[in-house]
Design an enzyme around this catalytic site. Structure first.
Site, short mmCIF file in Angstrom:
data_model
loop_
_atom_site.label_atom_id
_atom_site.label_comp_id
_atom_site.label_asym_id
_atom_site.label_seq_id
_atom_site.Cartn_x
_atom_site.Cartn_y
_atom_site.Cartn_z
N SER A 117 42.61 30.89 44.67
CA SER A 117 43.96 30.38 44.88
C SER A 117 43.91 28.96 45.46
O SER A 117 43.38 28.07 44.80
CB SER A 117 44.74 31.36 45.78
N ASP B 275 49.40 38.45 37.94
CA ASP B 275 49.45 37.69 39.19
C ASP B 275 50.87 37.16 39.38
O ASP B 275 51.39 36.43 38.53
CB ASP B 275 48.44 36.54 39.06
N HIS C 141 46.77 39.01 42.03
CA HIS C 141 46.24 37.89 42.83
C HIS C 141 45.35 38.37 43.97
O HIS C 141 44.90 37.57 44.78
CB HIS C 141 47.44 37.11 43.40
#
Lengths: 283, 283
Positions: free
Chosen positions: B152, B228, B261
């Site tokens: 991320s 995600d 995620h």
């Protein structure tokens, strides 16, 4: 989504399988409970066997699911992982009077409490042995082939529940279990509170007591780190080894040099435990 | 224990290697910092290469070490894992004015801040590229063979730092990276705060901008889950794919169907990333 009595809180893909969190209202615990399940990819095509993981003091259903790395092997082998919480929960559930970490919420010790005020909710033994498997095998693609394992307080729970229900669990293992709770500070505090002062009632929840008189128990694997700060005083592994010798049970109880009480230890050996259970779950 | 400028906070055995947490006083960040290192068993006998893991928003050095399951493969391959924190820390370090999760503490975005009041401490780019490797290679059994990865915000950091320092990192990978921060809400907020309003200064920290003009960059692997919740608005993976096409870079950017995620996604693919990096670290 509600599957009859089960409400799904979340679902995440993991190693091609489904990591799911459910809530439900437990009858034996008289409260709402959360638990986690990992269904391997093989569960899309038929029923799979289940390994129950019982967690230790202060844990919820999420410690093992997030830290042990077990899903990788479970997905390969086709074994479901069942991860219950460690005590009843909720506003009406009495906690330790001083809010201690080792009694009350997060510390159910997998017994059926008989002493007030805990006897109303603290029936984790019946919850794990009866209610949860019945619920899961009704609503999820699980066979009735079960094995049981756990860590610390949950290692105690796995040993006791496994040894007392040989028809329900094909194999038993434990990491850093509390092996002889009637003779250690954690166990004496918990059993006094949940079961009262009659120590004859404590024996049924003591793995060393049970193993010493076990007749032909299931295959048993225990790992204990030698750098564990709770070893030996709280865990009393030596007493479990002595009990195994006394009953001539072929238990494999291993001391792992240099490992501590943490999930870094569990992660290092969880693959061996899953492969151990697989030998009997697919027998 | 203090190794010159490094103070060891804890050490735990894991897959036969050493999971260690250190503190030190960072010169470029002007504050005390914590970070974690995993030294594989091979480090007992000589220098090993290192994979740097940059974490995402709100994380510390402990998320990856406890949840990704990377130590198993690192121990097999003989690769050290370096897990820094995600921002400067401490009482004197300015945070987001509203205490938001996506700016300030836990959200350093791996840039060298130039705008007040962040320019004094927020130099995560220099910390990761220069200070930390220099410190570690001086005090730990690490070679100067390095690779870089992250998740991320940390995937953004890995791509940017890797692409800008091809002589320092042999290979680059990322999970769910923020691919085009100059064009997403997280990145616009962060770059405005750390770098000010001159958007020409933002370009040097944008992986899609950098990859579009990259000349012969290192091998590159990216995994992005299609379930995600930050994809595609915050992550802008399509812009990274377009940049790779524009520069004819043979980057492998994979969409993984159904993954989200979380660390359940990272754990599912971390083995492939470590084996990818091993090909170049041992070349």
């Amino acid at each position: 989504m509600t599957i009859s009595a089960l409400t799904k809180v979340s679902e995440q893909l993991c190693f091609g399988g489904r990591q799911i969190r459910f809530t439900h209202t437990s009858t034996v615990l008289s409260c709402d409970m959360q638990f986690s399940v990992f269904l391997p990819p093989q569960a899309e095509h038929g029923k799979v066997p289940a390994l129950y993981w019982l967690s230790g003091l202060t844990c919820t259903d999420e410690n093992f699911s997030s830290k042990a790395g077990a899903q990788r092997i479970a997905a390969e082998l086709g074994i479901a992982l069942i991860m219950p919480d460690t005590s009843p929960r909720g506003d009406g559930v009495p906690d330790d009077p001083d809010g201690a970490y080792d009694f009350g919420l997060g510390a159910g010790f997998y017994v059926n409490a008989t002493a007030a005020p805990y006897a109303t909710h603290y029936h984790m033994y019946d919850y794990i042995v009866t209610e949860l498997p019945q619920l899961l095998e009704q609503h999820l693609p699980l066979s009735d082939k079960r094995a049981i394992t756990g860590h610390s307080m949950g290692g105690h729970g796995a040993l006791v529940i496994g040894l007392r229900n040989s028809e329900r669990y094909r194999s038993i293992s434990a990491f850093s279990p509390i092996c002889n709770p009637v003779a250690c500070p954690w166990g004496i505090k918990a059993f006094s509170g949940y079961l009262g002062d009659d120590k004859s009632q404590w024996q049924q929840y003591d793995a060393s007591v049970l193993l010493a008189v076990a007749q032909d128990p299931q295959p048993l694997l225990v790992d204990q780190g030698t750098a564990d700060s709770f070893y030996p005083e709280q865990l009393r592994t030596d007493n479990l080894i002595a009990a195994a010798k006394q009953s001539a049970v072929p238990a494999e109880i291993r001391l792992q040099a240099g490992y501590d009480h943490s999930y870094y230890f569990i992660a290092s050996f969880i693959e061996q435990h899953l492969r151990f259970h697989a030998r009997y779950l697919f027998d």
